[in-house]
Scaffold this motif. Structure first.
Motif, PDB file in Angstrom:
ATOM      1  N   ALA A  86       0.829  -1.208   0.000  1.00 20.27           N
ATOM      2  CA  ALA A  86       0.000   0.000   0.000  1.00 20.27           C
ATOM      3  C   ALA A  86       0.863   1.257   0.000  1.00 20.27           C
ATOM      4  CB  ALA A  86      -0.924  -0.012   1.218  1.00 20.27           C
ATOM      5  N   ASP A  87       1.971   1.223   0.738  1.00 20.69           N
ATOM      6  CA  ASP A  87       2.868   2.377   0.781  1.00 20.69           C
ATOM      7  C   ASP A  87       3.544   2.593  -0.563  1.00 20.69           C
ATOM      8  OD1 ASP A  87       5.593   3.700   1.158  1.00 20.69           O
ATOM      9  OD2 ASP A  87       4.752   3.997   3.150  1.00 20.69           O
ATOM     10  N   THR A 137       2.753   1.645  -3.594  1.00 22.67           N
ATOM     11  CA  THR A 137       1.897   1.938  -4.731  1.00 22.67           C
ATOM     12  C   THR A 137       1.122   3.241  -4.560  1.00 22.67           C
ATOM     13  OG1 THR A 137       0.160   0.539  -3.773  1.00 22.67           O
ATOM     14  CG2 THR A 137       1.640  -0.480  -5.384  1.00 22.67           C
ATOM     15  N   SER A 138       1.405   3.969  -3.493  1.00 19.79           N
ATOM     16  CA  SER A 138       0.771   5.268  -3.288  1.00 19.79           C
ATOM     17  C   SER A 138       1.231   6.252  -4.361  1.00 19.79           C
ATOM     18  CB  SER A 138       1.132   5.821  -1.900  1.00 19.79           C
ATOM     19  OG  SER A 138       0.687   7.154  -1.767  1.00 19.79           O
ATOM     20  N   THR A 139       0.330   7.120  -4.781  1.00 15.53           N
ATOM     21  CA  THR A 139       0.661   8.135  -5.791  1.00 15.53           C
ATOM     22  C   THR A 139       1.202   9.414  -5.169  1.00 15.53           C
ATOM     23  OG1 THR A 139      -1.632   8.930  -5.769  1.00 15.53           O
ATOM     24  CG2 THR A 139      -1.057   7.232  -7.400  1.00 15.53           C
ATOM     25  N   ARG A 140       1.333   9.447  -3.857  1.00 15.12           N
ATOM     26  CA  ARG A 140       1.903  10.635  -3.212  1.00 15.12           C
ATOM     27  C   ARG A 140       3.361  10.809  -3.641  1.00 15.12           C
ATOM     28  NH1 ARG A 140       1.462   9.125   2.843  1.00 15.12           N
ATOM     29  NH2 ARG A 140       2.776  10.978   3.046  1.00 15.12           N
TER      30      ARG A 140
END
Length: 220
Positions: free
Chosen positions: A144-145, A147-150
């Motif tokens: 999840a971290d 693949t984040s778009t941030r």
């Protein structure tokens, strides 16, 4: 894709994953600094995604070499980054060692890392000796971290400038986090299909951009 199959983005093609526990400040030198060679007394045939786990106890020896300019979060007992283990070798043989880096030590196995991506937040986990298999719930949190778009902070994988960085789209075979200007050049070159790899793509796009700018100057 399930977490058991490994991280696809930003590591296309990966099918397995392991973790390696490293003491501070060496772990931070990988996650947030320029260290891309990890020295070990043992080797491995594993190649692929490697989670960087910061040990609970720091290195109490001489850590002068780990000093670098940049962030020093000093997390303990946590996964702090992901990387790709691309090679393991000893500095021996007729051609010497291919590592041209101050991080490589003599009489050790050099674990060569690439595509290092620091996590937004350390993920607490208990370390182990050797290469170890992360639990499924830990993999899901890491996934999840990553693949984040941030945007992430760091130096661009191409221009090396300290800027907000962005990962590739899952279907793009780009090896690094890049800043927005470099991604724009990459996307333009990728759309034309006229490149071999990321460096070639950006170089072509930059050349085409300069040619267009020169043409506009001539016509104006």
């Amino acid at each position: 894709m399930t977490t058991g199959e490994g991280l696809r983005a930003p590591y296309p093609g990966g099918t397995t994953m392991r973790a390696l526990t490293i003491r501070q400040p060496w772990a931070d030198a990988i996650a947030h600094g320029p260290k891309r060679t990890e020295n070990r007394s043992w080797t491995t045939v594993y190649r692929g995604v490697l989670l960087i786990h910061a040990a609970a106890k720091p290195d109490t020896g001489d850590v002068t070499a780990a000093r670098y300019q940049g962030k020093k979060p000093d997390a303990r007992g946590a996964i702090i980054a992901a990387a790709e283990l691309t090679d393991v070798h000893r500095p021996e043989g007729p051609y010497g060692c291919p590592c041209s880096t101050r991080w490589a030590e003599p009489d050790t196995y050099h674990w060569v890392l690439d595509k290092v991506i620091p996590l937004f937040e350390p993920i607490a986990a208990k370390g182990q000796l050797g290469l170890w298999h992360p639990a499924q719930d830990l993999l899901a949190t890491v996934q999840a971290d990553l693949t984040s778009t941030r945007p992430r902070e760091g130096n661009c994988g191409h221009c090396q400038q300290p800027r907000p960085l962005f990962a590739a789209s899952p279907d793009w075979l780009a090896p690094d986090l890049l800043c927005s200007p470099c991604w724009s050049r990459y996307a333009k070159a990728r759309a034309t299909g006229r490149f071999v790899d990321e460096d070639d793509a950006i170089a072509n796009a930059r050349t085409e951009g300069r040619a267009a700018a020169n043409l506009r100057t001539i016509l104006s």
